[in-house]
Scaffold this active site. Structure first.
Site, PDB file in Angstrom:
ATOM      1  N   GLY A  39       8.814  10.770 -31.096  1.00 45.76           N
ATOM      2  CA  GLY A  39       9.938  11.608 -30.696  1.00 45.76           C
ATOM      3  C   GLY A  39      10.408  11.281 -29.285  1.00 45.76           C
ATOM      4  O   GLY A  39      11.597  11.215 -29.004  1.00 45.76           O
ATOM      5  N   ALA A  40       9.438  11.076 -28.392  1.00 48.52           N
ATOM      6  CA  ALA A  40       9.765  10.780 -27.002  1.00 48.52           C
ATOM      7  C   ALA A  40       8.523  10.252 -26.305  1.00 48.52           C
ATOM      8  O   ALA A  40       7.410  10.423 -26.797  1.00 48.52           O
ATOM      9  CB  ALA A  40      10.256  12.041 -26.295  1.00 48.52           C
ATOM     10  N   ASN A  99       7.219   8.127 -19.965  1.00 42.43           N
ATOM     11  CA  ASN A  99       7.179   7.140 -18.879  1.00 42.43           C
ATOM     12  C   ASN A  99       7.635   7.762 -17.557  1.00 42.43           C
ATOM     13  O   ASN A  99       8.658   8.425 -17.503  1.00 42.43           O
ATOM     14  CB  ASN A  99       8.103   5.973 -19.206  1.00 42.43           C
ATOM     15  CG  ASN A  99       8.011   5.545 -20.637  1.00 42.43           C
ATOM     16  OD1 ASN A  99       6.933   5.218 -21.092  1.00 42.43           O
ATOM     17  ND2 ASN A  99       9.110   5.610 -21.368  1.00 42.43           N
ATOM     18  N   HIS A 129       8.650  19.240 -23.001  1.00 41.19           N
ATOM     19  CA  HIS A 129       7.348  18.575 -23.204  1.00 41.19           C
ATOM     20  C   HIS A 129       7.222  17.360 -22.273  1.00 41.19           C
ATOM     21  O   HIS A 129       6.235  17.213 -21.556  1.00 41.19           O
ATOM     22  CB  HIS A 129       7.232  18.151 -24.676  1.00 41.19           C
ATOM     23  CG  HIS A 129       5.961  17.437 -25.034  1.00 41.19           C
ATOM     24  ND1 HIS A 129       4.953  18.034 -25.755  1.00 41.19           N
ATOM     25  CD2 HIS A 129       5.530  16.176 -24.764  1.00 41.19           C
ATOM     26  CE1 HIS A 129       3.957  17.165 -25.919  1.00 41.19           C
ATOM     27  NE2 HIS A 129       4.290  16.021 -25.327  1.00 41.19           N
ATOM     28  N   GLU A 130       8.237  16.522 -22.277  1.00 43.75           N
ATOM     29  CA  GLU A 130       8.139  15.280 -21.499  1.00 43.75           C
ATOM     30  C   GLU A 130       8.173  15.553 -19.992  1.00 43.75           C
ATOM     31  O   GLU A 130       7.495  14.871 -19.222  1.00 43.75           O
ATOM     32  CB  GLU A 130       9.241  14.304 -21.897  1.00 43.75           C
ATOM     33  CG  GLU A 130       9.280  13.968 -23.398  1.00 43.75           C
ATOM     34  CD  GLU A 130       7.944  13.533 -23.981  1.00 43.75           C
ATOM     35  OE1 GLU A 130       7.142  12.923 -23.255  1.00 43.75           O
ATOM     36  OE2 GLU A 130       7.692  13.837 -25.169  1.00 43.75           O
ATOM     37  N   GLU A 141      -1.895  15.985 -23.570  1.00 41.63           N
ATOM     38  CA  GLU A 141      -1.014  16.451 -24.638  1.00 41.63           C
ATOM     39  C   GLU A 141      -1.075  17.955 -24.872  1.00 41.63           C
ATOM     40  O   GLU A 141      -0.077  18.576 -25.210  1.00 41.63           O
ATOM     41  CB  GLU A 141      -1.303  15.693 -25.933  1.00 41.63           C
ATOM     42  CG  GLU A 141      -1.007  14.194 -25.831  1.00 41.63           C
ATOM     43  CD  GLU A 141       0.439  13.884 -25.432  1.00 41.63           C
ATOM     44  OE1 GLU A 141       1.282  14.802 -25.451  1.00 41.63           O
ATOM     45  OE2 GLU A 141       0.710  12.715 -25.100  1.00 41.63           O
TER      46      GLU A 141
HETATM   47 ZN   LIG Z   1       3.191  14.261 -25.042  1.00 45.71          ZN
END
Ligand SMILES: [Zn+2]
Ligand SMILES: *[C@@H]1O[C@H](CO)[C@@H](O)[C@H](O)[C@H]1NC(C)=O
Ligand SMILES: *[C@@H]1O[C@H](CO)[C@@H](O)[C@H](O)[C@H]1NC(C)=O
Ligand SMILES: *[C@@H]1O[C@H](CO)[C@@H](O)[C@H](O)[C@H]1NC(C)=O
Ligand SMILES: *[C@@H]1O[C@H](CO)[C@@H](O)[C@H](O)[C@H]1NC(C)=O
Ligand SMILES: *[C@@H]1O[C@H](CO)[C@@H](O)[C@H](O)[C@H]1NC(C)=O
Length: 952
Positions: free
Chosen positions: A347-348, A351, A383-384, A406
């Protein structure tokens, strides 16, 4: 990294993938393609092999030496790719060359240096003492097995007194189209040509996905998360293409061999892990985020011009500021770019300073987008962005503690989206906790934190990106926060981030920081949840007050019996408020406050499901709760109405509760219109449907569900018939449930509503494409119903829409709808399409096949297809992190017959023979699940049939 792929969020029960390793020295490289537009790349047959035994002077595990500490890298990459082919005769080239100099500090005398490298043609290696020009005599070898070691043997030795050395490497590599490492994406761009005619052009971009172990495919490096360093990146590329990376870029033209090139140099990164590096070369445009400095959203020109990046622009900075406040630390970098890629297998990916997304994860189209699409964008960004602190600034020492990355990103995303105006707090129970309960009730699950040595190979690492790591991790953090209070938890986290910034941690570092904020024994409490696999079911007997715990397993009888520390929260029907009780032993122990004999009072435990455990009661108490729900369900908190259903159904699956009690818990839903209880029931009934939709029980199930859903359908009917939606977000979710259940189980008004909306849309579109009147929220459900009831012509219509639209989120809805047809030949043809990347993008292959398998007509076709094409699938799609585990999970969900189990075992034997190990753990999990299903169906078929017939 985000869990699952895109819209499906379909539970990756374990993602097992091994990169096909090439033996005997080097394969490839230097492949210059004379590409003809639309020509497909030739296939290389897989070369499975046993990994060679490591020489004895190397570590016995697959880890680098811990006394060579990289400090900084200077990396130059030169990809030869063009972003477009202007005529059929241009040399397009999927090739890059480069060099790298890494400076390291040596802390122990040694004669060998180990680095990682994979699938690169290393042409030269030179070792020097820093500041000296003199080369130290050395030879190098490359171990092209799972170790991916580049071994440099020195004639002399390195001095281990803190002396610095520079290692120079010079290399070449290929840009594959395998969605991992440094890879190529193709896409088409619509634009106006000179005569203002629409023109479609084939475009190319190069991008990277390096987590967990693919930085070594770009340049030789110390590819372990704890070996952080500064990266000084330069990219030399063709004109007309922008180079992006973690730092800020600055470009200038140069001439090399008479050709014009552009050199983009990037500001050095802070010290960071290799897996967080990113490189992209694309002819994209961007939109700046006006409230932040150096913040941009990059995407295809067409999407930027159409305003699809506007929503990400609107919310990114809000979420970032919210985190800065919550975490007590500024966003660590001076720039933040986010990019929407046509092809990304996750999904993503977070970085540092340069986050990449699937298009549906970052772009939102006001016209065709649903509120769910919009929320998905907010959730992914949240989330990112959380990872920029949890994961990037503070990183787990080794992948065995991946959950530290995570679980935090997942948990924090529920806090982050608030800044964008979404209140999803309660939905964590549906999305994370209930999914985690599912995988963690199997013997093939794993503890949150494992031993470092148990996780060594890339495939072992990749397998950890599963629901345990993400969802159980988030659930356990939520429990810990409730246990020690949210304030103390957030305060301890600030200390943790502050103390370990630019550093690495093990989970005890976290506990120590949190321990500073409370007198409770956190180590004692948390070790039981982090170190052992599974979770308990608490059994409360209200006749005796006896309370006990035991591991909850779907296939009982083999659990371990170390107790967890369980904070039992509970209420009673006398409304005396929330109470707590800490259970540390297995029991049974007598708890007088749970003894409710001779009273009509009930007890309800695990309020709001803050604890990661299930609860079982004596039958009396279950019946009292049932009565309460049917009389006045508001007396039970909404989360618990959902959790009672989820617990009861799973307890019944685990042979701990009579299935009729579980089924009876769906009766009150005729009066309840809340999303959480409905969604919990539908998820669980889904399992019944999967177990019985090929048997005579199915008729009764259909009738019952039709009866139950009628009220809900009518509740939303005014909206639905006007193709509008209610205001509240959870209501919007439940409106979709109402439609999809009502149409699936044949409520006539639903089917005629869906068919007529679809036909209107189809007829309109045939004249000239106008925006549809079907609300985007409802499109998925309505298209699916219409395709299920429709014919080939309808299917072709949706297929054409699918091909025409360039909006990824809209494409996803159409792609799903296409799987709903009952025509076997259409499904078979659709399956064939999934392996043709010009029809179904590589990243969508797994979810498309899984959609087809979910359709009862598609189930056997999908399994035969996957089995038949397995070696092709693993070869073409097996590299990197594409979820072949979730493919196996998806196509075998219905398995509950002996013959199906036998087929799976046969399949497993064939796998062992070829020694590929693809999705090995996932295969074990689905075999275990199938065995459990067979036993369960045999035991319960009659009861289930009787119960449903009794309700008609
Ligand atoms: Zn993640
Ligand atoms: C390129 O190839 C396509 C298909 O093979 C052909 O239709 C087209 O005319 C060619 N274009 C040029 C510029 O030669
Ligand atoms: C690395 O490659 C670039 C581009 O080819 C070149 O300019 C540079 O000198 C090389 N670096 C070293 C240390 O050789
Ligand atoms: C380390 O030892 C080498 C000789 O073995 C010596 O030349 C060098 O000066 C020493 N460096 C430091 C930092 O002590
Ligand atoms: C990282 O943390 C350890 C303690 O866990 C400490 O000894 C070390 O100095 C820290 N490193 C940096 C770069 O802050
Ligand atoms: C349970 O959740 C509801 C809804 O989020 C909330 O209003 C309530 O305060 C929570 N109850 C407890 C005891 O935390």
């Amino acid at each position: 990294m985000a869990k699952g792929t895109g819209i499906t969020k379909a539970v990756a029960v374990g993602i097992g993938v091994v990169t096909v390793s090439s033996v005997c020295g080097l394969v490839l490289m230097v492949v210059m393609f004379q590409i003809q537009i639309d020509e497909k790349r030739p296939l290389v047959p897989p070369t499975p092999s046993k990994p060679p035994v490591l020489p004895t002077d190397l570590p016995t595990n697959l880890r680098l030496h811990d006394y060579l500490l990289p400090e900084s890298y200077k990396v130059v990459l030169q990809p030869y790719l063009y972003s477009a082919i202007t005529n059929n005769y241009t040399n397009q080239s999927f090739f890059f060359s480069g060099n790298s100099t890494v400076r390291l500090k040596c802390m122990k005398d040694s004669k060998t240096i180990l680095l990682h490298v994979h699938n690169l043609n290393v042409k030269n290696v030179e070792v020097r003492k820093s500041g000296s020009d003199e080369k130290l005599a050395s030879r190098y070898t490359i171990h092209n097995n799972e170790s991916n070691f580049l071994v440099i043997n020195l004639e002399g030795q390195l001095s281990g007194n803190g002396t610095y050395y520079d290692i120079f490497t010079n290399f070449e590599g290929e840009l594959f189209e395998d969605l991992s490492g440094f890879y190529v994406n193709r896409y088409t761009e619509k634009s106006k040509d000179e005569d203002e005619e629409d023109e479609e052009r084939n475009r190319f971009l190069a991008t990277s996905l390096l987590q967990p172990t693919d930085a070594r495919r770009v340049f030789p490096c110390f590819d372990e998360p704890a070996l952080k360093a500064v990266f000084d990146i330069t990219i030399i590329h063709r004109p007309g293409i922008t180079a992006l990376s973690n730092g800020m870029g600055d470009s200038g033209s140069i001439e090399i061999d008479g050709e014009e090139w552009v050199v983009t140099t990037f500001t050095p990164t802070p010290i960071m892990s290799t897996y967080l590096l990113a490189f992209t070369l694309a002819d994209f445009t961007y939109k700046s985020i006006p409230t932040g400095t150096n913040m941009h959203i990059y995407a295809r020109k067409e999407a930027i011009v159409a305003g699809h990046a506007d929503y990400a622009v609107e919310i990114t900075h809000k979420i970032l500021i919210h985190y800065e406040k919550e975490f007590g630390l500024k966003y660590p970098l001076d720039k933040l770019d986010q990019i929407a890629l046509p092809d990304l297998s996750v999904g993503a990916m977070e970085n540092w300073g340069f986050i990449s997304y699937q298009e549906s994860g970052l772009l939102y189209d006001e016209v065709t987008g649903s509120t769910f699409d919009k929320e998905w964008v907010a959730t992914l960004i949240a989330h990112e962005l959380a990872h920029q602190w949890f994961g990037n600034l503070v990183t787990m020492r080794w992948w065995n503690d991946l959950w530290l990355n995570e679980a935090f990103a997942t948990y924090m995303s529920y806090i982050g989206v608030e800044a964008a105006g979404w209140d999803l707090k309660d939905l964590i129970v549906l999305r994370e906790i209930q999914s985690a309960f599912q995988v963690d009730s199997l013997n093939s699950s794993h503890p949150l934190s494992l031993y470092e040595n148990d996780i060594q190979t890339s495939s072992e690492i990749i397998e950890l990106f599963d629901d345990v790591t993400y969802s159980k991790g988030a659930a356990v953090l939520r429990m810990l926060s409730a246990f020690m209070t949210d304030q103390a938890f957030m305060k301890g986290l600030k200390t943790y981030l502050y103390n370990f910034q630019y550093n690495n941690t093990v989970y005890n570092d976290l506990l120590e920081c949190l321990q500073g904020e409370t007198n409770l024994d956190l180590e004692g409490f948390m070790s039981t949840w982090i170190e052992q696999v599974g979770y308990p079911v608490i059994t409360i007997n209200t006749q005796t007050g006896d309370t006990s715990q035991e591991q909850f397993l779907l296939k009982p009888g083999v659990g371990h019996d170390i107790p967890w520390q369980v904070q039992i929260t509970y209420i009673k029907s006398d409304d005396s408020g929330l109470k707590k009780d800490l259970l540390k032993v297995k029991g049974p122990v007598r708890r007088p406050h749970f003894q409710l004999i001779d009273s009509d009072k009930w007890v309800l435990a695990n309020i709001n499901c803050t604890g990661f455990y299930r609860v079982n009661y004596d039958e009396e108490n279950w019946n009292k709760l049932l009565m309460q729900l049917e009389k006045d369900h508001h007396m039970i908190p909404v989360i618990n109405r959902g959790q009672l259903i989820d617990d009861a159904f799973n307890l019944a699956r685990g042979h701990r509760l009579n299935v009729s009690i579980a089924l009876s818990l769906t009766k009150f839903l005729v009066n309840d219109t809340e999303y959480i209880p409905w969604e919990s029931a539908l998820k669980n009934l889904d399992h019944f449907v999967l177990m019985f939709d090929r048997s005579e029980v199915y008729g009764a199930i259909t009738k019952y569900l039709r009866k139950q859903v009628r009220g809900l359908y009518e509740h939303f009917e005014e909206y639905t018939n006007n193709a509008t939606i209610p205001k509240d977000y959870t209501d919007q979710n439940n409106q979709v449930n109402a439609i999809s259940v009502a149409c699936t189980y044949g409520l006539p008004e639903c089917i005629s509503m869906a068919t007529s909306l679809f036909m209107d849309h189809k007829n309109d579109s045939n004249i000239f494409s106008i925006p549809s009147e079907i609300h985007p929220n409802l499109r998925r459900a309505i298209y699916c119903s219409a395709i299920a009831a429709g014919d080939e012509d309808d299917w072709e219509f949706v297929w054409e829409e699918y091909q025409r639209t360039t909006v990824a989120a809209e494409k996803d809805k159409l792609r799903y709808a296409l799987s709903c047809t009952k025509e076997i030949w259409l499904l078979n043809r659709y399956l064939e399409y999934t392996l043709d990347p010009s029809k179904i993008r590589k990243m969508d292959m797994v979810s498309t096949i899984n959609y087809i398998a979910k359709n009862v007509a598609g189930q056997p076709l999908a399994w035969d297809f996957v089995r038949g094409k397995w070696s092709y699938i693993t070869q073409e799609y097996g590299a990197g992190i594409i979820s072949l585990g979730s493919l196996l999970d998806g196509v075998t969900k219905r398995f509950s017959r002996d013959v199906e189990l036998e087929e799976l075992k046969q399949f497993q034997r064939e796998q062992d023979k070829e020694d590929q190990g693809f999705a090995a753990r996932a295969l074990e999990q689905v075999i275990e699940r199938t065995e459990a299903n067979i036993i369960w169906v045999n035991e319960n078929k009659q009861n289930v049939k009787d119960w449903f017939n009794g309700e008609l």
